[in-house]
Scaffold this motif. Structure first.
Motif: not given
Length: 419
Positions: A315-318, A320, A339, A344-345, A361, A385
């Protein structure tokens, strides 16, 4: 507005894990309640006891109840394999206790599975109130308790349930509303749903607030957690839902297809979550078949159920997290909660319950509209981002935990008042 004061007498709160420890969302809910109580522990003068059912009796009864349900509520599409997986992969007592972080602020207590043993254990520990209980403890249970009802999906998505299953859920929920003096739910939407469809004059229903707060370890884990999947620098969105029909993965897949048709080839969707849909044995295969038919097998990745930290890393690297769901009991479901807690978005369907989500977000799209979702995905792909500061996430998470803790304590005090 509810106000709480520090009690001269330490109040012993029993957090009941029974019924929650067999599914990921239930474990996350119990963890969140515990974190919320820890955040106000000193201010309210409370001791926290996590009550975990254990022993052969618990394992056997859970297996039998799941298998019994598979035959009583089955339809021609029922996935018996998925139900048996749930029944025969029950956790051992040690594994169950291992689901929860050890904390000096929480006393983890295992009890033999029965109402009698629960009551004996609660009396031995001088428990003042038990919260939440997804199981109806009954009007004769002589320690105050707060009930819990997840949602009324069977009234909104009737085709997902047999007639017998709908009738059974109606009876179980009405019995809970008759037996408990106080019931907590995950949203204002569910509270109003219950008040519209059941007799609720004799019970107080308290909606828990949307209050995303991360486990501390989530903020420590880095991008290396998800290196096991070769992103090769490509951007991806993530869906972290079990493959249940109402989660509407297909809406997101069609949105990605629209973006790919515009010429962008290096965009992906990563899916985490169990493929088992007990109501339809062929559902997961049909989803994968549609992905192949759209020619997107190289852009959509099915990773199955992941360890929680690995899921958080993804999730962190996505770009969104996408939540295309058509129904939830709590705003956004657990994945949106997670998220937002880590900055995260999220792009989430605009169904009624999801409108209770708050956050800078959060982006809403028209439910079931792959075109609108594609537009929101495109907007984020073009957006620069900015990573949220870790200290801000810690601060915001603590405030959210306090907000939830106050509402949990309101429910506990109300249950005590009726004693």
């Amino acid at each position: 507005m509810f106000e709480y004061v520090r009690s001269k007498k330490c109040l012993n709160i029993g957090v009941l894990a029974d019924g929650f420890i067999t599914w990921g969302g239930g474990v996350d809910l119990i963890k969140s309640i515990i974190r919320s109580l820890e955040s106000i522990q000193n201010e309210c003068n409370i001791s926290i006891y996590l009550l975990v059912p254990s022993g052969v009796g618990y394992q056997t009864r859970r297996k039998l109840s799941i298998l019994r349900a598979s035959f009583i509520y089955s339809s021609k599409n029922t996935n018996f394999t998925a139900l048996k997986k749930v029944a025969f992969k029950m956790l051992s007592p040690d594994q169950t206790c291992g689901l929860f972080d050890k904390s000096k602020n929480v006393n983890l207590v295992a009890y033999k599975y029965s109402n009698k043993c629960l009551l004996e254990t609660a009396h031995r520990l001088n428990i003042d109130v038990i919260i939440p209980s997804i199981k109806n403890l009954g009007i004769n249970f002589d320690i105050p308790w707060v009930g819990y009802i997840p949602d009324l999906q069977h009234l909104h998505l009737k085709d997902n349930f047999t007639d017998k299953e709908r009738d059974s859920r109606d009876q179980v929920f009405q019995d809970m509303l008759f037996s408990a003096n106080v019931v907590v739910v995950n949203s204002q939407f569910v509270k109003e749903d219950l008040e519209r469809n059941y007799e609720t004059d004799a019970v107080e229903i308290i909606a828990l607030p949307f209050s995303p707060n991360p486990e501390s370890v989530w903020l420590e884990c880095g991008s290396e957690v998800s290196e096991s999947w070769a992103c090769n620098g490509n951007k991806y969105f993530i869906i972290s839902n079990q493959f249940w029909m109402h989660k509407s993965h297909i809406t997101a897949f069609k949105s990605l297809n629209l973006l790919l048709q515009e010429g962008s080839r290096n965009i992906h969707i990563v899916c985490t979550g169990s493929p088992d849909e007990y109501r339809d044995a062929g559902y997961y295969d049909s989803v994968q078949r549609e992905v192949r038919n759209m020619g997107m097998s190289k852009n959509i990745h099915f990773l199955g159920h992941l360890d929680k930290l690995e899921q958080i890393g993804f999730i962190k690297r996505s770009v969104a997290l996408i939540q295309p769901t058509l129904f939830e009991g709590g705003p956004g479901g657990g994945s949106v909660y997670d998220a937002l807690s880590i900055g995260a978005y999220v792009i989430v369907s605009d169904i009624t319950v999801n409108m209770e989500i708050e956050g800078e977000r959060v982006i809403f799209f028209k439910s079931n509209s792959s075109e609108d979702l594609a537009n929101k995905m495109r907007d984020l792909l073009e957006k620069e981002t900015v990573v949220v500061d870790k200290q801000k996430l810690i601060h915001d998470g603590y405030q959210q935990a306090e907000k939830l803790g106050k509402k949990v304590m309101r429910a506990a005090y109300q249950a005590l008042k009726y004693q």
